[in-house]
Design a protein around this motif. Structure first.
Motif, PDB file in Angstrom:
ATOM      1  N   LEU A 146       0.821  -1.208   0.000  1.00 43.28           N
ATOM      2  CA  LEU A 146       0.000   0.000   0.000  1.00 43.28           C
ATOM      3  C   LEU A 146       0.856   1.260   0.000  1.00 43.28           C
ATOM      4  CD1 LEU A 146      -2.974   0.957   0.099  1.00 43.28           C
ATOM      5  CD2 LEU A 146      -2.758   1.029   2.594  1.00 43.28           C
ATOM      6  N   SER A 154       1.494   1.322  -3.600  1.00 49.76           N
ATOM      7  CA  SER A 154       0.335   0.934  -4.399  1.00 49.76           C
ATOM      8  C   SER A 154       0.788   0.271  -5.703  1.00 49.76           C
ATOM      9  CB  SER A 154      -0.575   2.129  -4.674  1.00 49.76           C
ATOM     10  OG  SER A 154      -1.792   1.675  -5.233  1.00 49.76           O
ATOM     11  N   TRP A 162      -6.500  -2.200  -6.485  1.00 51.18           N
ATOM     12  CA  TRP A 162      -7.762  -2.553  -5.832  1.00 51.18           C
ATOM     13  C   TRP A 162      -7.539  -3.673  -4.812  1.00 51.18           C
ATOM     14  CZ3 TRP A 162     -12.323  -4.961  -9.096  1.00 51.18           C
ATOM     15  CH2 TRP A 162     -13.472  -5.047  -8.288  1.00 51.18           C
ATOM     16  N   GLU A 177      -5.411  -2.439  -1.747  1.00 52.46           N
ATOM     17  CA  GLU A 177      -6.149  -1.588  -0.806  1.00 52.46           C
ATOM     18  C   GLU A 177      -6.996  -2.407   0.171  1.00 52.46           C
ATOM     19  OE1 GLU A 177      -8.268   0.973  -3.405  1.00 52.46           O
ATOM     20  OE2 GLU A 177      -6.456   2.081  -4.021  1.00 52.46           O
ATOM     21  N   GLY A 188      -5.579  -1.904   3.969  1.00 48.13           N
ATOM     22  CA  GLY A 188      -6.454  -0.932   4.602  1.00 48.13           C
ATOM     23  C   GLY A 188      -6.548  -1.084   6.109  1.00 48.13           C
TER      24      GLY A 188
END
Length: 214
Positions: free
Chosen positions: A146, A149, A157, A160, A164
């Protein structure tokens, strides 16, 4: 704290995982889409058994709080992670039913079988030791990826989801449970086996692993 002992055992495997071309390719966008497709198809097979393993772990738990945690996490696996897989399959033009017709690969069968067996037949400490590396390694991988990214929106996608805050908090709660256990070298062996399966799972997707005969 037992988490420190366990991480010392599985960290070398984690380092091999983050250095694997599947993971580095996720980050820089160079991972071939076919390898990611293979991974997602295998997830369609693996995640239902992972949810079963979590539920079995909860059934072995010593108190209501731990029972609730793993029952909730089993449901989350179906509601969030499995739903993500269904959406990713759709991005590849696949329905879940079509993906499942392709069948699980050897590593998927081996890993899922090991987790379900350990969580269904072992003690609660053994079940927890088996399940923790999957939680923890995905959290570490997600957090690491992350930070940079990915230029590929499909890969970003996925990153994340596991990098998260919600997933990180889930893992933190499981690690607190781990620290409630008495130290036992046998548990470290169980955790190491699961960590090795984690590496094998990524590698199987990278190699587009199939059955060698039949």
């Amino acid at each position: 704290m037992i988490r420190a002992e366990l991480w010392q055992v599985i960290e070398p495997v984690y380092r091999d995982i983050v250095a694997h071309p599947f993971l580095t390719g996720l980050t820089d966008g160079s991972l071939p889409r076919e390898a990611f497709r293979h991974y997602v198809v295998q997830e369609a097979h693996f995640l239902p058994d992972y949810a079963r393993a979590l539920a079995a772990c909860g059934s072995r738990a010593p108190g209501p709080a731990a029972i609730h945690r793993f029952a909730t996490d089993a449901a989350r696996t179906v509601e969030v992670e499995h739903s993500l897989v269904v959406e990713l399959l759709q991005a590849f033009g696949l329905a879940e039913a079509d993906a499942r017709k392709q069948g699980p690969g050897p590593t998927t069968v081996g890993y899922a079988s090991y987790l379900v067996r350990a969580c269904s037949l072992g003690t609660f400490p053994e079940a927890l030791a088996a399940i923790v590396p999957c939680y923890w390694i995905y959290a570490k991988v997600g957090e690491r990826l992350l930070a940079s990214s990915s230029p590929d929106p499909l890969y970003a996608w996925w990153i994340e989801t596991y990098g998260g805050e919600e997933y990180q908090e889930t893992v933190s709660g499981v690690l607190d449970l781990l620290d409630s256990l008495e130290p036992d070298p046998a548990l470290l062996d169980v955790a190491l086996t699961t960590a090795r399966f984690e590496w094998m799972y990524w590698d199987a997707a990278w190699r587009l692993e199939g059955w060698p005969c039949g």
